[in-house]
Scaffold this motif. Structure first.
Motif, PDB file in Angstrom:
ATOM      1  N   ARG A  28       0.839  -1.210   0.000  1.00  0.00           N
ATOM      2  CA  ARG A  28       0.000   0.000   0.000  1.00  0.00           C
ATOM      3  C   ARG A  28       0.869   1.253   0.000  1.00  0.00           C
ATOM      4  NH1 ARG A  28      -4.518   1.571  -2.003  1.00  0.00           N
ATOM      5  NH2 ARG A  28      -4.455   3.749  -1.554  1.00  0.00           N
ATOM      6  N   GLU A  29       1.947   1.241   0.770  1.00  0.00           N
ATOM      7  CA  GLU A  29       2.848   2.390   0.836  1.00  0.00           C
ATOM      8  C   GLU A  29       3.472   2.675  -0.535  1.00  0.00           C
ATOM      9  OE1 GLU A  29       7.095   3.554   2.907  1.00  0.00           O
ATOM     10  OE2 GLU A  29       5.789   2.133   3.935  1.00  0.00           O
ATOM     11  N   VAL A  30       3.925   1.635  -1.217  1.00  0.00           N
ATOM     12  CA  VAL A  30       4.524   1.810  -2.545  1.00  0.00           C
ATOM     13  C   VAL A  30       3.477   2.335  -3.522  1.00  0.00           C
ATOM     14  CG1 VAL A  30       5.552   0.598  -4.509  1.00  0.00           C
ATOM     15  CG2 VAL A  30       6.379   0.148  -2.206  1.00  0.00           C
ATOM     16  N   LEU A  31       2.264   1.795  -3.470  1.00  0.00           N
ATOM     17  CA  LEU A  31       1.196   2.265  -4.359  1.00  0.00           C
ATOM     18  C   LEU A  31       0.858   3.730  -4.086  1.00  0.00           C
ATOM     19  CD1 LEU A  31      -1.146  -0.855  -4.298  1.00  0.00           C
ATOM     20  CD2 LEU A  31       0.342  -0.108  -6.185  1.00  0.00           C
ATOM     21  N   ASP A  32       0.819   4.114  -2.811  1.00  0.00           N
ATOM     22  CA  ASP A  32       0.549   5.508  -2.454  1.00  0.00           C
ATOM     23  C   ASP A  32       1.658   6.430  -2.956  1.00  0.00           C
ATOM     24  OD1 ASP A  32      -1.831   4.827  -1.216  1.00  0.00           O
ATOM     25  OD2 ASP A  32      -1.004   4.909   0.825  1.00  0.00           O
ATOM     26  N   GLN A  33       2.909   6.001  -2.791  1.00  0.00           N
ATOM     27  CA  GLN A  33       4.029   6.811  -3.273  1.00  0.00           C
ATOM     28  C   GLN A  33       3.961   6.969  -4.787  1.00  0.00           C
ATOM     29  OE1 GLN A  33       7.529   4.775  -1.920  1.00  0.00           O
ATOM     30  NE2 GLN A  33       7.374   5.553   0.162  1.00  0.00           N
ATOM     31  N   GLU A  34       3.674   5.878  -5.471  1.00  0.00           N
ATOM     32  CA  GLU A  34       3.571   5.932  -6.926  1.00  0.00           C
ATOM     33  C   GLU A  34       2.471   6.904  -7.352  1.00  0.00           C
ATOM     34  OE1 GLU A  34       3.433   2.655 -10.390  1.00  0.00           O
ATOM     35  OE2 GLU A  34       1.736   2.610  -9.002  1.00  0.00           O
ATOM     36  N   THR A  35       1.328   6.821  -6.698  1.00  0.00           N
ATOM     37  CA  THR A  35       0.213   7.713  -7.017  1.00  0.00           C
ATOM     38  C   THR A  35       0.597   9.169  -6.792  1.00  0.00           C
ATOM     39  OG1 THR A  35      -1.396   6.004  -6.479  1.00  0.00           O
ATOM     40  CG2 THR A  35      -2.188   8.280  -6.445  1.00  0.00           C
ATOM     41  N   GLU A  36       1.244   9.458  -5.663  1.00  0.00           N
ATOM     42  CA  GLU A  36       1.681  10.827  -5.378  1.00  0.00           C
ATOM     43  C   GLU A  36       2.627  11.334  -6.464  1.00  0.00           C
ATOM     44  OE1 GLU A  36       3.362  11.148  -1.460  1.00  0.00           O
ATOM     45  OE2 GLU A  36       1.604  10.185  -0.555  1.00  0.00           O
ATOM     46  N   HIS A  37       3.577  10.511  -6.855  1.00  0.00           N
ATOM     47  CA  HIS A  37       4.523  10.914  -7.893  1.00  0.00           C
ATOM     48  C   HIS A  37       3.807  11.175  -9.216  1.00  0.00           C
ATOM     49  CE1 HIS A  37       7.936  10.403  -5.373  1.00  0.00           C
ATOM     50  NE2 HIS A  37       7.940   9.067  -5.386  1.00  0.00           N
ATOM     51  N   LEU A  38       2.893  10.315  -9.581  1.00  0.00           N
ATOM     52  CA  LEU A  38       2.183  10.489 -10.845  1.00  0.00           C
ATOM     53  C   LEU A  38       1.288  11.720 -10.823  1.00  0.00           C
ATOM     54  CD1 LEU A  38       1.350   6.785 -11.683  1.00  0.00           C
ATOM     55  CD2 LEU A  38       3.032   8.257 -12.820  1.00  0.00           C
ATOM     56  N   GLN A  39       0.627  11.969  -9.707  1.00  0.00           N
ATOM     57  CA  GLN A  39      -0.222  13.151  -9.605  1.00  0.00           C
ATOM     58  C   GLN A  39       0.595  14.436  -9.697  1.00  0.00           C
ATOM     59  OE1 GLN A  39      -2.343  12.323  -5.956  1.00  0.00           O
ATOM     60  NE2 GLN A  39      -4.062  11.421  -7.070  1.00  0.00           N
ATOM     61  N   ALA A  40       1.829  14.374  -9.222  1.00  0.00           N
ATOM     62  CA  ALA A  40       2.724  15.537  -9.281  1.00  0.00           C
ATOM     63  C   ALA A  40       3.530  15.563 -10.578  1.00  0.00           C
ATOM     64  CB  ALA A  40       3.662  15.522  -8.079  1.00  0.00           C
ATOM     65  N   MET A  41       3.202  14.644 -11.494  1.00  0.00           N
ATOM     66  CA  MET A  41       3.882  14.549 -12.781  1.00  0.00           C
ATOM     67  C   MET A  41       5.373  14.244 -12.635  1.00  0.00           C
ATOM     68  SD  MET A  41       1.339  14.810 -14.751  1.00  0.00           S
ATOM     69  CE  MET A  41       2.063  14.947 -16.353  1.00  0.00           C
ATOM     70  N   ARG A  42       5.727  13.509 -11.591  1.00  0.00           N
ATOM     71  CA  ARG A  42       7.114  13.074 -11.387  1.00  0.00           C
ATOM     72  C   ARG A  42       7.208  11.627 -11.865  1.00  0.00           C
ATOM     73  NH1 ARG A  42       6.053  15.519  -6.171  1.00  0.00           N
ATOM     74  NH2 ARG A  42       5.963  13.404  -5.337  1.00  0.00           N
ATOM     75  N   VAL A  43       7.186  11.475 -13.156  1.00  0.00           N
ATOM     76  CA  VAL A  43       7.117  10.160 -13.781  1.00  0.00           C
ATOM     77  C   VAL A  43       8.365   9.333 -13.475  1.00  0.00           C
ATOM     78  CG1 VAL A  43       6.907   8.942 -15.978  1.00  0.00           C
ATOM     79  CG2 VAL A  43       5.596  11.043 -15.576  1.00  0.00           C
ATOM     80  N   GLN A  44       9.532   9.949 -13.500  1.00  0.00           N
ATOM     81  CA  GLN A  44      10.763   9.202 -13.230  1.00  0.00           C
ATOM     82  C   GLN A  44      10.755   8.609 -11.823  1.00  0.00           C
ATOM     83  OE1 GLN A  44      13.026   8.287 -15.329  1.00  0.00           O
ATOM     84  NE2 GLN A  44      12.110   9.422 -17.001  1.00  0.00           N
ATOM     85  N   GLU A  45      10.280   9.378 -10.848  1.00  0.00           N
ATOM     86  CA  GLU A  45      10.201   8.867  -9.482  1.00  0.00           C
ATOM     87  C   GLU A  45       9.204   7.711  -9.381  1.00  0.00           C
ATOM     88  OE1 GLU A  45      10.205  12.059 -10.286  1.00  0.00           O
ATOM     89  OE2 GLU A  45      11.489  13.186  -8.918  1.00  0.00           O
ATOM     90  N   ALA A  46       8.097   7.844 -10.091  1.00  0.00           N
ATOM     91  CA  ALA A  46       7.103   6.762 -10.103  1.00  0.00           C
ATOM     92  C   ALA A  46       7.682   5.517 -10.757  1.00  0.00           C
ATOM     93  CB  ALA A  46       5.840   7.210 -10.836  1.00  0.00           C
ATOM     94  N   MET A  47       8.407   5.692 -11.833  1.00  0.00           N
ATOM     95  CA  MET A  47       9.013   4.562 -12.531  1.00  0.00           C
ATOM     96  C   MET A  47      10.055   3.860 -11.655  1.00  0.00           C
ATOM     97  SD  MET A  47       7.500   4.357 -15.441  1.00  0.00           S
ATOM     98  CE  MET A  47       8.536   3.517 -16.606  1.00  0.00           C
ATOM     99  N   ALA A  48      10.699   4.611 -10.790  1.00  0.00           N
ATOM    100  CA  ALA A  48      11.712   4.021  -9.912  1.00  0.00           C
ATOM    101  C   ALA A  48      11.100   3.031  -8.925  1.00  0.00           C
ATOM    102  CB  ALA A  48      12.458   5.127  -9.157  1.00  0.00           C
ATOM    103  N   LEU A  49       9.805   3.102  -8.717  1.00  0.00           N
ATOM    104  CA  LEU A  49       9.116   2.199  -7.782  1.00  0.00           C
ATOM    105  C   LEU A  49       8.643   0.907  -8.444  1.00  0.00           C
ATOM    106  CD1 LEU A  49       6.946   4.878  -5.949  1.00  0.00           C
ATOM    107  CD2 LEU A  49       9.002   3.749  -5.082  1.00  0.00           C
ATOM    108  N   ARG A  50       8.823   0.806  -9.754  1.00  0.00           N
ATOM    109  CA  ARG A  50       8.300  -0.352 -10.495  1.00  0.00           C
ATOM    110  C   ARG A  50       8.784  -1.689  -9.959  1.00  0.00           C
ATOM    111  NH1 ARG A  50       9.137   0.373 -16.772  1.00  0.00           N
ATOM    112  NH2 ARG A  50      11.225   0.440 -15.940  1.00  0.00           N
TER     113      ARG A  50
END
Length: 92
Positions: A28-50
């Motif tokens: 859940r924590e990883v999914l929340d972080q990914e969502t936050e990054h995507l909402q802030a348009m920080r795609v690279q940070e979201a991709m780092a969580l893959r």
């Protein structure tokens, strides 16, 4: 990821439930972080969580499949443990 989770299913239902209880908030924590990054348009940070998301999802799926494959014994699981499992997986 914080602490490792066993790659193979635990030998008994209470142990598998314990593993799932520990794993669910981490996923859940990883999914929340990914969502936050995507909402802030920080795609690279979201991709780092893959990789973390993929591994946690794989483990979560394996544990839930193992529990579903062994439906006998749910009555023997202590109600407090069942409630803890419910609470830990509710957000997912």
């Amino acid at each position: 990821m914080n602490k490792p989770v066993k790659d193979t299913p635990a030998p008994n239902k209470p142990a598998r439930i314990g593993d799932l209880i520990a794993l669910a908030p981490r996923l859940r924590e990883v999914l929340d972080q990914e969502t936050e990054h995507l909402q802030a348009m920080r795609v690279q940070e979201a991709m780092a969580l893959r990789a973390d998301k993929a591994e946690l999802s794989r483990l979560y799926g394996g544990l839930t499949r193992a529990l579903k494959a062994d439906p006998e014994g749910w009555d023997a699981i202590q109600p407090a443990l069942r409630a803890e499992l419910h609470d830990s997986t509710q957000a997912l």
